[in-house]
Motif scaffolding. Structure first.
Motif, PDB file in Angstrom:
ATOM      1  N   ASN A 398     -32.970 -58.974 -24.549  1.00  0.00           N
ATOM      2  CA  ASN A 398     -33.975 -59.894 -25.080  1.00  0.00           C
ATOM      3  C   ASN A 398     -35.369 -59.552 -24.570  1.00  0.00           C
ATOM      4  OD1 ASN A 398     -31.930 -61.923 -26.224  1.00  0.00           O
ATOM      5  ND2 ASN A 398     -31.338 -61.815 -24.078  1.00  0.00           N
ATOM      6  N   LEU A 399     -36.324 -59.679 -25.471  1.00  0.00           N
ATOM      7  CA  LEU A 399     -37.732 -59.496 -25.119  1.00  0.00           C
ATOM      8  C   LEU A 399     -38.523 -60.638 -25.732  1.00  0.00           C
ATOM      9  CD1 LEU A 399     -40.120 -57.704 -24.039  1.00  0.00           C
ATOM     10  CD2 LEU A 399     -40.162 -56.657 -26.312  1.00  0.00           C
ATOM     11  N   VAL A 400     -39.238 -61.397 -24.903  1.00  0.00           N
ATOM     12  CA  VAL A 400     -40.037 -62.524 -25.379  1.00  0.00           C
ATOM     13  C   VAL A 400     -41.505 -62.172 -25.215  1.00  0.00           C
ATOM     14  CG1 VAL A 400     -40.626 -64.950 -25.038  1.00  0.00           C
ATOM     15  CG2 VAL A 400     -38.262 -64.197 -24.781  1.00  0.00           C
ATOM     16  N   GLY A 401     -42.269 -62.396 -26.270  1.00  0.00           N
ATOM     17  CA  GLY A 401     -43.710 -62.182 -26.221  1.00  0.00           C
ATOM     18  C   GLY A 401     -44.449 -63.481 -26.465  1.00  0.00           C
ATOM     19  N   ILE A 402     -45.366 -63.837 -25.565  1.00  0.00           N
ATOM     20  CA  ILE A 402     -46.157 -65.062 -25.690  1.00  0.00           C
ATOM     21  C   ILE A 402     -47.618 -64.664 -25.842  1.00  0.00           C
ATOM     22  CG2 ILE A 402     -46.806 -67.235 -24.589  1.00  0.00           C
ATOM     23  CD1 ILE A 402     -44.211 -67.038 -22.950  1.00  0.00           C
ATOM     24  N   PRO A 457     -28.383 -57.279 -16.027  1.00  0.00           N
ATOM     25  CA  PRO A 457     -29.777 -57.485 -16.444  1.00  0.00           C
ATOM     26  C   PRO A 457     -30.746 -56.714 -15.550  1.00  0.00           C
ATOM     27  CG  PRO A 457     -28.593 -59.565 -16.413  1.00  0.00           C
ATOM     28  CD  PRO A 457     -27.696 -58.552 -15.756  1.00  0.00           C
ATOM     29  N   ASP A 458     -31.838 -56.270 -16.157  1.00  0.00           N
ATOM     30  CA  ASP A 458     -32.855 -55.461 -15.468  1.00  0.00           C
ATOM     31  C   ASP A 458     -34.223 -56.023 -15.836  1.00  0.00           C
ATOM     32  OD1 ASP A 458     -34.178 -53.429 -14.160  1.00  0.00           O
ATOM     33  OD2 ASP A 458     -33.907 -51.971 -15.772  1.00  0.00           O
ATOM     34  N   PRO A 459     -34.596 -57.195 -15.283  1.00  0.00           N
ATOM     35  CA  PRO A 459     -35.795 -57.919 -15.739  1.00  0.00           C
ATOM     36  C   PRO A 459     -37.095 -57.176 -15.450  1.00  0.00           C
ATOM     37  CG  PRO A 459     -34.333 -59.339 -14.466  1.00  0.00           C
ATOM     38  CD  PRO A 459     -33.872 -57.942 -14.249  1.00  0.00           C
ATOM     39  N   ALA A 460     -38.043 -57.344 -16.379  1.00  0.00           N
ATOM     40  CA  ALA A 460     -39.373 -56.756 -16.203  1.00  0.00           C
ATOM     41  C   ALA A 460     -40.381 -57.593 -16.978  1.00  0.00           C
ATOM     42  CB  ALA A 460     -39.394 -55.313 -16.700  1.00  0.00           C
ATOM     43  N   LEU A 470     -41.897 -60.545 -21.517  1.00  0.00           N
ATOM     44  CA  LEU A 470     -40.858 -60.728 -20.509  1.00  0.00           C
ATOM     45  C   LEU A 470     -39.535 -60.262 -21.102  1.00  0.00           C
ATOM     46  CD1 LEU A 470     -42.617 -63.725 -20.742  1.00  0.00           C
ATOM     47  CD2 LEU A 470     -41.747 -63.760 -18.396  1.00  0.00           C
ATOM     48  N   SER A 471     -38.792 -59.460 -20.364  1.00  0.00           N
ATOM     49  CA  SER A 471     -37.538 -58.925 -20.886  1.00  0.00           C
ATOM     50  C   SER A 471     -36.476 -58.895 -19.804  1.00  0.00           C
ATOM     51  CB  SER A 471     -37.750 -57.514 -21.439  1.00  0.00           C
ATOM     52  OG  SER A 471     -36.539 -56.978 -21.932  1.00  0.00           O
ATOM     53  N   LEU A 477     -38.409 -53.185 -22.649  1.00  0.00           N
ATOM     54  CA  LEU A 477     -39.843 -53.345 -22.429  1.00  0.00           C
ATOM     55  C   LEU A 477     -40.564 -52.010 -22.634  1.00  0.00           C
ATOM     56  CD1 LEU A 477     -42.218 -55.142 -21.549  1.00  0.00           C
ATOM     57  CD2 LEU A 477     -41.730 -54.465 -19.190  1.00  0.00           C
ATOM     58  N   LYS A 478     -39.981 -50.929 -22.171  1.00  0.00           N
ATOM     59  CA  LYS A 478     -40.588 -49.615 -22.363  1.00  0.00           C
ATOM     60  C   LYS A 478     -40.632 -49.237 -23.842  1.00  0.00           C
ATOM     61  CE  LYS A 478     -39.439 -47.558 -17.869  1.00  0.00           C
ATOM     62  NZ  LYS A 478     -38.668 -46.492 -17.175  1.00  0.00           N
ATOM     63  N   GLN A 479     -39.589 -49.609 -24.595  1.00  0.00           N
ATOM     64  CA  GLN A 479     -39.613 -49.354 -26.040  1.00  0.00           C
ATOM     65  C   GLN A 479     -40.775 -50.086 -26.692  1.00  0.00           C
ATOM     66  OE1 GLN A 479     -35.874 -49.813 -28.253  1.00  0.00           O
ATOM     67  NE2 GLN A 479     -34.745 -49.568 -26.340  1.00  0.00           N
TER      68      GLN A 479
END
Length: 597
Positions: A398-402, A457-460, A470-471, A477-479
């Motif tokens: 999951n990747l969240v963008g705010i 999980p590998d949060p960043a 936030l992922s 996140l790198k993608q």
């Protein structure tokens, strides 16, 4: 009425016999008013298949149905079905009907409902057209009656008009009844004789007398929004009155009654109804779903927190092209939080939220949560999913963008939060973008040896353009960072997304959605295919099959007929989309997947 006591009949046999009618079959609908014209207006739950024959036929035309009928899958499906029949044989002896007999029963309309009188427990109603399969049903009902009488029940028959009604009364009161009747090759099963009598009266009454579910304003308003396509009605319909349902089910429960008393203050009594429909295999769509939440206008309390608003839904430059799914919502977070604070303070006292939650955050992280975080958001949130290999149950990352009003200003807030988090957060750089990565522990050696079923999980976290990202996967996140620097790696320019976006615009409210979504079902199926064909999965299945008849049949079928290459299954799948709109009547959600020709 004769008093009856039910003590201990064979519960399994009765349950299977009474619910077997829920399984779709083939045939023609009986001639009678629709279920909504028979049910009383205090029906709080309604699930209906207008024509089971059409539902089955249309489902077979969907991607799942076509996959099951593919020549490479047919042998496996047939053997699995044979295993189910074999496992069913014990129940068959109890109820006196084979699985094929049960599957052939529904011939037209089928409806399961819950009626909620002012006093007493809710009443279950089940209606099904059986057509020429009536002899099988009568045999089945006789067997159920024998089981009930064996358990201590007494039986009474009444004639209402030209219809014979069989009643099993438990403990001598109308609260504990089981009622069967057959009219116009249609079977009605209910737990209340008065409800059965009312439905028989409605059977002959003219439409629109104002006393049936079809005449209830909330039901009519929801169903008007939950339609099929111009040339095809839905194959399934749902309606629920959640507030009345909760109220009736909570009678006698002190805790639930306390919660119910809070509903007006919370604004939840403004929910007037909810419902939906599903349409299969249209000319354009593999499946089309409508859901509608009917709300009072103006709204208050919790319902005001749904601060959706029309806005830009084009994928941001950082959304990766190979995303398994993409959801973006124009949502005023600051407004939602402000209304939540007002609601919270109205219950707990003036300034309660600021004195508890906000003060704790200030003391811990040295930030003003409302000013530095909520007021810094710009009214858009995006969620991206992608598959992380190897395939595991939680491979969907999951990747969240705010979206931020001022990314540079928020960088100071982020730096403060990272500093307070401690030295375990590492500062790294990728493609010129700085991101922060949380430490990841290794699973125990024993778990690794047995084949880990879960992804670690590998949060960043990073700020990319004017978004806080936030992922739970640093790779994802790198993608996103890479996509931001190369338009060819961004979802916005992909043909599949542009096609779905055009279909979304043509749906009701598609010109002003608060939320849209894009989905690739192929990615989800690929994940489960990889899990199903993995050596560790096959080994576990073989081990558990030793002591489980049903799993033994599954294991044997997969050994005799392995799954075909994934490319065989993928050719039936097409992308899908959805949208959510907010208007005067409430929230409306539309979801669809395209039909692969």
């Amino acid at each position: 009425m004769i008093a009856v006591r039910i003590q201990a009949p064979n519960v399994l046999a009765i349950f299977v016999a009474a619910t077997a009618l829920l399984i779709p079959g083939l045939g023609h609908s009986a001639e009678h008013p629709t279920a909504a014209r028979l049910l009383p207006d205090n029906t709080v739950l309604y699930l209906r298949l207008p024509d089971t024959a059409e539902t089955v036929a249309k489902f077979q035309e969907t991607a799942i149905g076509r996959i099951a009928q593919d020549p490479s899958m047919k042998p496996l499906v047939s053997q699995l079905y044979g295993s189910v029949i074999e496992a069913f044989q014990r129940v068959e002896a109890e109820i006196g009907a084979s699985l094929d007999d049960l599957l052939s029963i529904p011939q037209g309309e089928m409806c399961l409902a819950l009626v909620a009188p002012e006093q007493g427990r809710p009443v279950i109603v089940f209606l099904v057209d059986v057509g020429p399969r009536l002899p099988i049903v009568e045999k089945l009902l006789d067997r159920v009656g024998q089981q009930l009488e064996t358990g201590g029940s007494l039986r009474k028959e009444e004639t209402l008009g030209d219809t014979r009604v069989t009643v099993y009364d438990r403990a001598g009161g109308s609260e504990r009844q089981l009622v069967f009747l057959v009219r116009d090759a249609t079977v009605l099963v209910t737990t209340n004789l008065d409800v059965a009598k009312g439905m028989l009266v409605a059977w002959d009454a003219p439409a629109g007398d104002g006393r049936t579910l079809a005449d209830a304003p909330s039901f009519a308003a929801v169903m008007r929004r939950c339609v099929g396509t111009d040339d095809q009605p839905p194959q399934a319909e749902l309606f629920v009155d959640p507030i009345t349902l909760f109220s009736r089910l909570s009678q006698g429960n002190v805790g639930a009654q306390v919660a119910l008393a809070l509903f007006p203050a919370l604004g939840l009594n403004g929910i007037r109804g909810a419902g939906g429909s599903v349409t299969f295999a249209t000319e354009e769509f593999d499946a089309l779903t409508h859901l509608h939440l009917l709300l009072d206008n103006p709204r208050s309390g919790v319902l005001e927190l749904l601060a959706l608003q029309p806005g830009d839904t084009t994928p941001e430059a950082w959304v990766p092209a190979d995303a398994a799914s993409y959801v973006t919502v124009n949502w005023d977070l600051a407004k939602t939080y402000s209304k939540f604070a007002t609601l919270y303070d109205s219950i707990r006292g003036e300034g309660a939220l600021a004195d508890s939650f906000e003060r704790d955050l200030t003391d811990r992280f040295q930030i003003d949560f409302r000013k530095d975080v909520m007021d810094a958001t710009a009214g858009r949130v995006t969620l991206v999913n992608a598959m992380v290999r190897p395939a595991r149950i939680n491979s969907r990352a999951n990747l969240v963008g705010i979206k931020l009003k001022d990314a540079k200003a928020f960088q100071k807030t982020l730096d403060t939060l990272i500093a307070k988090a401690g030295p375990q957060m590492s500062r790294e750089t990728f493609a010129g973008v700085t991101y922060f990565r949380a430490p990841v522990g290794n699973p125990p050696a024993e778990k690794q040896r047995r084949g880990p079923a879960l992804r670690q999980p590998d949060p960043a976290v990073a700020i990319v353009d004017d978004y806080l990202l936030l992922s739970d996967s640093t790779d994802l996140l790198k993608q996103a960072i890479a996509a931001k620097g190369d338009a060819s790696q961004s979802l916005a320019d992909q043909l599949e997304f542009r096609l779905i976006a055009s279909k979304i615009r043509r749906q009701p409210g598609g010109d002003r959605p608060g939320l849209i979504a894009f989905d690739r079902p192929e990615e989800a199926l690929r994940l489960w295919y990889d899990i199903a064909t993995a050596d560790t999965t096959r080994q576990r299945l073989a081990q558990r099959a030793e002591n489980n008849q049903l799993l033994r049949g599954v294991n044997s079928a997969l050994q005799d007929h392995p799954l075909p290459p994934f490319s065989v299954l993928a050719r039936y799948l097409a992308p899908g989309g959805s949208l959510l709109t907010d208007d005067e009547s409430g929230l409306h959600y539309v979801s669809f997947t395209l039909r692969r020709k």
